[in-house]
Design a protein around this motif. Structure first.
Motif, PDB file in Angstrom:
ATOM      1  N   GLY A  14       4.311  -1.151   9.974  1.00 40.85           N
ATOM      2  CA  GLY A  14       3.514  -0.520   8.925  1.00 40.85           C
ATOM      3  C   GLY A  14       3.875   0.946   8.745  1.00 40.85           C
ATOM      4  O   GLY A  14       3.941   1.455   7.623  1.00 40.85           O
ATOM      5  N   ALA A  18       5.382   2.663   5.285  1.00 45.48           N
ATOM      6  CA  ALA A  18       4.818   3.826   4.607  1.00 45.48           C
ATOM      7  C   ALA A  18       5.828   4.964   4.523  1.00 45.48           C
ATOM      8  O   ALA A  18       5.943   5.621   3.478  1.00 45.48           O
ATOM      9  CB  ALA A  18       3.559   4.288   5.332  1.00 45.48           C
ATOM     10  N   ALA A  38      -1.089   7.024   7.172  1.00 42.19           N
ATOM     11  CA  ALA A  38      -1.359   6.010   6.148  1.00 42.19           C
ATOM     12  C   ALA A  38      -0.791   4.658   6.553  1.00 42.19           C
ATOM     13  O   ALA A  38      -1.421   3.615   6.324  1.00 42.19           O
ATOM     14  CB  ALA A  38      -0.776   6.450   4.811  1.00 42.19           C
ATOM     15  N   GLY A  42      -3.181   1.524   7.052  1.00 43.10           N
ATOM     16  CA  GLY A  42      -2.911   0.447   6.106  1.00 43.10           C
ATOM     17  C   GLY A  42      -2.510  -0.836   6.795  1.00 43.10           C
ATOM     18  O   GLY A  42      -2.979  -1.919   6.443  1.00 43.10           O
ATOM     19  N   SER A  43      -1.664  -0.716   7.796  1.00 44.37           N
ATOM     20  CA  SER A  43      -1.223  -1.898   8.534  1.00 44.37           C
ATOM     21  C   SER A  43      -2.374  -2.555   9.278  1.00 44.37           C
ATOM     22  O   SER A  43      -2.530  -3.778   9.248  1.00 44.37           O
ATOM     23  CB  SER A  43      -0.119  -1.498   9.511  1.00 44.37           C
ATOM     24  N   VAL A  46      -4.866  -4.262   6.719  1.00 45.40           N
ATOM     25  CA  VAL A  46      -4.366  -5.512   6.147  1.00 45.40           C
ATOM     26  C   VAL A  46      -4.269  -6.601   7.206  1.00 45.40           C
ATOM     27  O   VAL A  46      -4.615  -7.758   6.952  1.00 45.40           O
ATOM     28  CB  VAL A  46      -3.012  -5.267   5.446  1.00 45.40           C
ATOM     29  N   GLY A  81       1.286  -3.710   4.231  1.00 48.18           N
ATOM     30  CA  GLY A  81       0.061  -2.981   4.538  1.00 48.18           C
ATOM     31  C   GLY A  81       0.295  -1.492   4.618  1.00 48.18           C
ATOM     32  O   GLY A  81      -0.512  -0.694   4.136  1.00 48.18           O
ATOM     33  N   PHE A  84       0.832  -0.347   0.959  1.00 50.11           N
ATOM     34  CA  PHE A  84      -0.423  -0.313   0.217  1.00 50.11           C
ATOM     35  C   PHE A  84      -1.356   0.774   0.719  1.00 50.11           C
ATOM     36  O   PHE A  84      -2.104   1.363  -0.053  1.00 50.11           O
ATOM     37  CB  PHE A  84      -1.125  -1.676   0.265  1.00 50.11           C
ATOM     38  N   GLY A  85      -1.315   1.052   2.019  1.00 51.51           N
ATOM     39  CA  GLY A  85      -2.120   2.140   2.575  1.00 51.51           C
ATOM     40  C   GLY A  85      -1.714   3.474   1.994  1.00 51.51           C
ATOM     41  O   GLY A  85      -2.557   4.295   1.619  1.00 51.51           O
ATOM     42  N   ALA A  88      -2.755   3.565  -1.704  1.00 50.49           N
ATOM     43  CA  ALA A  88      -4.214   3.700  -1.840  1.00 50.49           C
ATOM     44  C   ALA A  88      -4.665   5.127  -1.553  1.00 50.49           C
ATOM     45  O   ALA A  88      -5.520   5.676  -2.265  1.00 50.49           O
ATOM     46  CB  ALA A  88      -4.921   2.724  -0.903  1.00 50.49           C
TER      47      ALA A  88
END
Length: 99
Positions: A14, A18, A38, A42-43, A46, A81, A84-85, A88
């Motif tokens: 993850g 990122a 992040a 995020g990881s 998810v 993840g 997406f983190g 986001a």
């Protein structure tokens, strides 16, 4: 491999996700430290959310055997993840700066 090692490897993937998106898409980057944070959150988010579908570390190492397909799904989801983190957090920052 143990469940703990798979979890740590998922978090590392993850972080890589990122940081790679932050490297290629400069507008989403928060620097190395920000991208790493992040990626971690995020990881983890998810993996905890979607890991119940059967590709969590316990399912990968069920009965002491290693399931490679579940591990590869875990790696892909961990990478996404992290991505997406980072996205986001960038969206949240842009919303907070508008006001």
């Amino acid at each position: 491999m143990t469940e703990t090692f798979i979890s740590l490897l998922s978090i590392l993937i993850g972080i890589i996700g990122a940081n790679s998106i932050g490297f290629f898409l400069k507008k989403y980057s928060f620097g190395i430290v920000g991208n790493t944070i992040a990626g971690v959150f995020g990881s983890i988010l998810v993996m905890k959310t979607f890991g119940r579908l059967g590709f969590n570390p316990l399912a990968i190492m069920e009965n002491g055997t290693f399931n490679g397909l579940l591990f590869s799904i875990n790696c892909i989801v961990s990478f996404l993840g992290g991505v997406f983190g980072l996205i986001a957090i960038r969206l949240i920052k842009s919303k907070l700066n508008k006001e």
